[in-house]
Design an enzyme around this catalytic site. Structure first.
Site, PDB file in Angstrom:
ATOM      1  N   THR A  59       0.861  -1.185   0.000  1.00  0.00           N
ATOM      2  CA  THR A  59       0.000   0.000   0.000  1.00  0.00           C
ATOM      3  C   THR A  59       0.901   1.240   0.000  1.00  0.00           C
ATOM      4  O   THR A  59       1.985   1.232   0.583  1.00  0.00           O
ATOM      5  CB  THR A  59      -0.952   0.033   1.212  1.00  0.00           C
ATOM      6  N   GLY A  60       0.443   2.277  -0.678  1.00  0.00           N
ATOM      7  CA  GLY A  60       1.303   3.445  -0.843  1.00  0.00           C
ATOM      8  C   GLY A  60       2.519   3.068  -1.673  1.00  0.00           C
ATOM      9  O   GLY A  60       3.629   3.538  -1.430  1.00  0.00           O
ATOM     10  N   GLY A  61       2.283   2.237  -2.685  1.00  0.00           N
ATOM     11  CA  GLY A  61       3.393   1.752  -3.517  1.00  0.00           C
ATOM     12  C   GLY A  61       3.674   2.637  -4.715  1.00  0.00           C
ATOM     13  O   GLY A  61       4.455   2.262  -5.591  1.00  0.00           O
ATOM     14  N   SER A  83       4.922   5.760  -4.518  1.00  0.00           N
ATOM     15  CA  SER A  83       5.884   6.835  -4.234  1.00  0.00           C
ATOM     16  C   SER A  83       6.852   6.383  -3.141  1.00  0.00           C
ATOM     17  O   SER A  83       6.540   5.478  -2.347  1.00  0.00           O
ATOM     18  CB  SER A  83       5.098   8.068  -3.758  1.00  0.00           C
ATOM     19  N   ILE A 138       9.191   5.209  -0.289  1.00  0.00           N
ATOM     20  CA  ILE A 138       9.613   3.922   0.267  1.00  0.00           C
ATOM     21  C   ILE A 138       8.771   2.782  -0.308  1.00  0.00           C
ATOM     22  O   ILE A 138       9.296   1.712  -0.640  1.00  0.00           O
ATOM     23  CB  ILE A 138       9.486   3.955   1.818  1.00  0.00           C
ATOM     24  N   GLY A 139       7.458   3.016  -0.443  1.00  0.00           N
ATOM     25  CA  GLY A 139       6.574   1.968  -0.969  1.00  0.00           C
ATOM     26  C   GLY A 139       6.946   1.590  -2.392  1.00  0.00           C
ATOM     27  O   GLY A 139       6.991   0.394  -2.739  1.00  0.00           O
ATOM     28  N   SER A 143       7.641   4.355  12.311  1.00  0.00           N
ATOM     29  CA  SER A 143       8.457   5.570  12.209  1.00  0.00           C
ATOM     30  C   SER A 143       9.246   5.736  13.499  1.00  0.00           C
ATOM     31  O   SER A 143       8.745   5.408  14.586  1.00  0.00           O
ATOM     32  CB  SER A 143       7.569   6.797  12.008  1.00  0.00           C
ATOM     33  N   TYR A 180       0.780  12.078  14.615  1.00  0.00           N
ATOM     34  CA  TYR A 180       1.499  11.153  13.741  1.00  0.00           C
ATOM     35  C   TYR A 180       2.296  10.147  14.573  1.00  0.00           C
ATOM     36  O   TYR A 180       2.220   8.933  14.344  1.00  0.00           O
ATOM     37  CB  TYR A 180       2.428  11.942  12.816  1.00  0.00           C
TER      38      TYR A 180
HETATM   39  N1  LIG Z   1      10.398   9.301   4.463  1.00  0.00           N
HETATM   40  C1  LIG Z   1      10.738   9.114   5.734  1.00  0.00           C
HETATM   41  O1  LIG Z   1      11.800   9.545   6.180  1.00  0.00           O
HETATM   42  C2  LIG Z   1       9.828   8.383   6.671  1.00  0.00           C
HETATM   43  C3  LIG Z   1      10.157   8.393   8.031  1.00  0.00           C
HETATM   44  C4  LIG Z   1       9.360   7.684   8.903  1.00  0.00           C
HETATM   45  C5  LIG Z   1       8.276   6.977   8.441  1.00  0.00           C
HETATM   46  N2  LIG Z   1       7.965   7.006   7.127  1.00  0.00           N
HETATM   47  C6  LIG Z   1       6.801   6.231   6.701  1.00  0.00           C
HETATM   48  O2  LIG Z   1       7.109   5.563   5.483  1.00  0.00           O
HETATM   49  C7  LIG Z   1       5.909   5.375   4.735  1.00  0.00           C
HETATM   50  C8  LIG Z   1       6.094   5.882   3.321  1.00  0.00           C
HETATM   51  O3  LIG Z   1       6.412   7.253   3.377  1.00  0.00           O
HETATM   52  P1  LIG Z   1       7.170   8.018   2.201  1.00  0.00           P
HETATM   53  O4  LIG Z   1       8.133   8.932   2.844  1.00  0.00           O
HETATM   54  O5  LIG Z   1       7.617   7.046   1.181  1.00  0.00           O
HETATM   55  O6  LIG Z   1       5.961   8.942   1.654  1.00  0.00           O
HETATM   56  P2  LIG Z   1       5.392   9.278   0.211  1.00  0.00           P
HETATM   57  O7  LIG Z   1       6.494   9.476  -0.759  1.00  0.00           O
HETATM   58  O8  LIG Z   1       4.445  10.409   0.428  1.00  0.00           O
HETATM   59  O9  LIG Z   1       4.539   8.016  -0.167  1.00  0.00           O
HETATM   60  C9  LIG Z   1       3.333   7.754   0.507  1.00  0.00           C
HETATM   61  C10 LIG Z   1       2.523   6.786  -0.311  1.00  0.00           C
HETATM   62  O10 LIG Z   1       1.327   6.460   0.402  1.00  0.00           O
HETATM   63  C11 LIG Z   1       0.201   6.731  -0.420  1.00  0.00           C
HETATM   64  N3  LIG Z   1      -0.914   7.114   0.433  1.00  0.00           N
HETATM   65  C12 LIG Z   1      -0.996   8.144   1.301  1.00  0.00           C
HETATM   66  N4  LIG Z   1      -2.181   8.144   1.905  1.00  0.00           N
HETATM   67  C13 LIG Z   1      -2.879   7.088   1.420  1.00  0.00           C
HETATM   68  C14 LIG Z   1      -4.159   6.561   1.659  1.00  0.00           C
HETATM   69  N5  LIG Z   1      -4.994   7.127   2.508  1.00  0.00           N
HETATM   70  N6  LIG Z   1      -4.536   5.455   0.980  1.00  0.00           N
HETATM   71  C15 LIG Z   1      -3.699   4.869   0.102  1.00  0.00           C
HETATM   72  N7  LIG Z   1      -2.484   5.322  -0.166  1.00  0.00           N
HETATM   73  C16 LIG Z   1      -2.079   6.431   0.478  1.00  0.00           C
HETATM   74  C17 LIG Z   1       0.685   7.819  -1.387  1.00  0.00           C
HETATM   75  O11 LIG Z   1      -0.058   7.874  -2.592  1.00  0.00           O
HETATM   76  P3  LIG Z   1      -1.356   8.858  -2.742  1.00  0.00           P
HETATM   77  O12 LIG Z   1      -0.971  10.161  -2.120  1.00  0.00           O
HETATM   78  O13 LIG Z   1      -1.596   8.919  -4.207  1.00  0.00           O
HETATM   79  O14 LIG Z   1      -2.449   8.178  -2.004  1.00  0.00           O
HETATM   80  C18 LIG Z   1       2.088   7.324  -1.655  1.00  0.00           C
HETATM   81  O15 LIG Z   1       2.095   6.266  -2.579  1.00  0.00           O
HETATM   82  C19 LIG Z   1       4.806   6.053   5.534  1.00  0.00           C
HETATM   83  O16 LIG Z   1       4.187   5.090   6.365  1.00  0.00           O
HETATM   84  C20 LIG Z   1       5.563   7.045   6.388  1.00  0.00           C
HETATM   85  O17 LIG Z   1       4.867   7.407   7.570  1.00  0.00           O
HETATM   86  C21 LIG Z   1       8.708   7.709   6.223  1.00  0.00           C
END
Ligand SMILES: NC(=O)c1ccc[n+]([C@@H]2O[C@H](COP(=O)([O-])OP(=O)(O)OC[C@H]3O[C@@H](n4cnc5c(N)ncnc54)[C@H](OP(=O)(O)O)[C@@H]3O)[C@@H](O)[C@H]2O)c1
Length: 255
Positions: free
Chosen positions: A17-19, A21, A23-24, A143, A156
């Site tokens: 899920t969230g694949g 963008s 990390i996904g 996180s 969060y």
């Molecule tokens: N980047 C970091 O440093 C970091 C640190 C700690 C934790 N995380 C965690 O890592 C995960 C991925 O984060 P990321 O940084 O890769 O963020 P990202 O680039 O914003 O990717 C988030 C993904 O989740 C999808 N998404 C968001 N809300 C959604 C919903 N309600 N239903 C379905 N899809 C949804 C987005 O697509 P759409 O917007 O099109 O729905 C996107 O594919 C998250 O759980 C985040 O909390 C990231």
């Protein structure tokens, strides 16, 4: 002599899920590289289509949907069911996060954060249960924020602390099926979502400088570095890792 690549996930079926963008997406690419067929989700159709192209349309399917909407999850799993091979790897990764202090917190902010990150993660896993094959691996994205007191990140951080807790309970509940549940807790991974959370470019640059000065690794992480840990937890290489939380944080919470 020609070498044949043997992936750790050959013949497996995965959902991320969230694949679409960050990390996904990196995780979906890595799981596919390891031999899995991957279903990816996200709300935005164009981003999802682009992600499927990146992963390879012969080894991935995109299903648009919001994990906080149960009917969308049903549609996702209908597609996985139609493939007829069950589900071996579930990466419950989609989440949202914005900075709001306790004083500024509205019902909407709280409900959206917990509705996606906590409630959405719970039903993502619950609705997969009938499809999961024995020995499947569930990976929840947590996180480092869950262990910290970062200003204005309360909802969060708490939503992710709940996710970390789920992995413990669900590991117990699913042990008779040999299903493992683990958490990957990233920090400072350079993704579109991570950057957007810091608002303007100036703040994002200041955060990068802060990371360079304070985190042991001295730099931001790459999505592929988080994806490698997801792939490890997804495969039998991590067969004795259950209910655990693996940090991909450059040392932030550890040093
Ligand atoms: N980047 C970091 O440093 C970091 C640190 C700690 C934790 N995380 C965690 O890592 C995960 C991925 O984060 P990321 O940084 O890769 O963020 P990202 O680039 O914003 O990717 C988030 C993904 O989740 C999808 N998404 C968001 N809300 C959604 C919903 N309600 N239903 C379905 N899809 C949804 C987005 O697509 P759409 O917007 O099109 O729905 C996107 O594919 C998250 O759980 C985040 O909390 C990231």
């Amino acid at each position: 002599m020609e070498m044949t690549h043997v992936g750790h996930l050959d013949g497996k079926t995965a959902v991320v899920t969230g694949g679409s963008s960050g990390i996904g997406l990196a995780a979906a690419v890595r799981l596919a590289d390891e031999g899995a067929y991957v279903f990816v989700t996200g709300r935005r159709e164009a981003e999802l289509e682009a992600a499927v192209k990146t992963i390879g349309s012969d080894r991935a399917t995109g299903v648009t949907g919001d994990i906080s909407k149960l009917a969308d999850l049903d549609r996702l799993y209908d597609e996985v069911r139609a493939r007829g091979k069950g589900l071996d790897v579930l990466v419950a990764n989609a989440a949202v996060g914005t900075f709001v202090t306790l004083e500024q917190t509205t019902e909407e902010h709280f409900d959206q954060t917990f509705g996606v990150n906590t409630r959405g993660t719970l039903f993502t896993v619950q609705k997969a249960l009938p499809l999961l094959n024995d020995g499947a691996s569930i990976i929840l994205t947590g996180s480092t924020a869950a262990d910290r007191g970062m200003e204005a990140f309360g909802a969060y951080a708490a939503s992710k602390a709940a996710v970390r807790s789920f992995a413990r309970t669900w590991s117990t509940e699913l042990k008779s099926r040999g299903i493992r549940v683990n958490v990957v807790s990233p920090a400072w991974i350079e993704t579109p979502g991570g950057t957007a959370a810091f608002g303007d470019e100036e703040t994002a640059r200041a955060m990068k400088e802060h990371v360079a000065a304070t985190v042991a690794k001295g730099r931001m992480g790459r999505p592929e570095e988080a994806a490698a840990v997801v792939a490890f937890l997804a495969s039998e290489q991590s067969s004795y890792v259950v209910g655990s939380n693996l940090y991909v944080d450059g040392g932030e919470n550890q040093t």
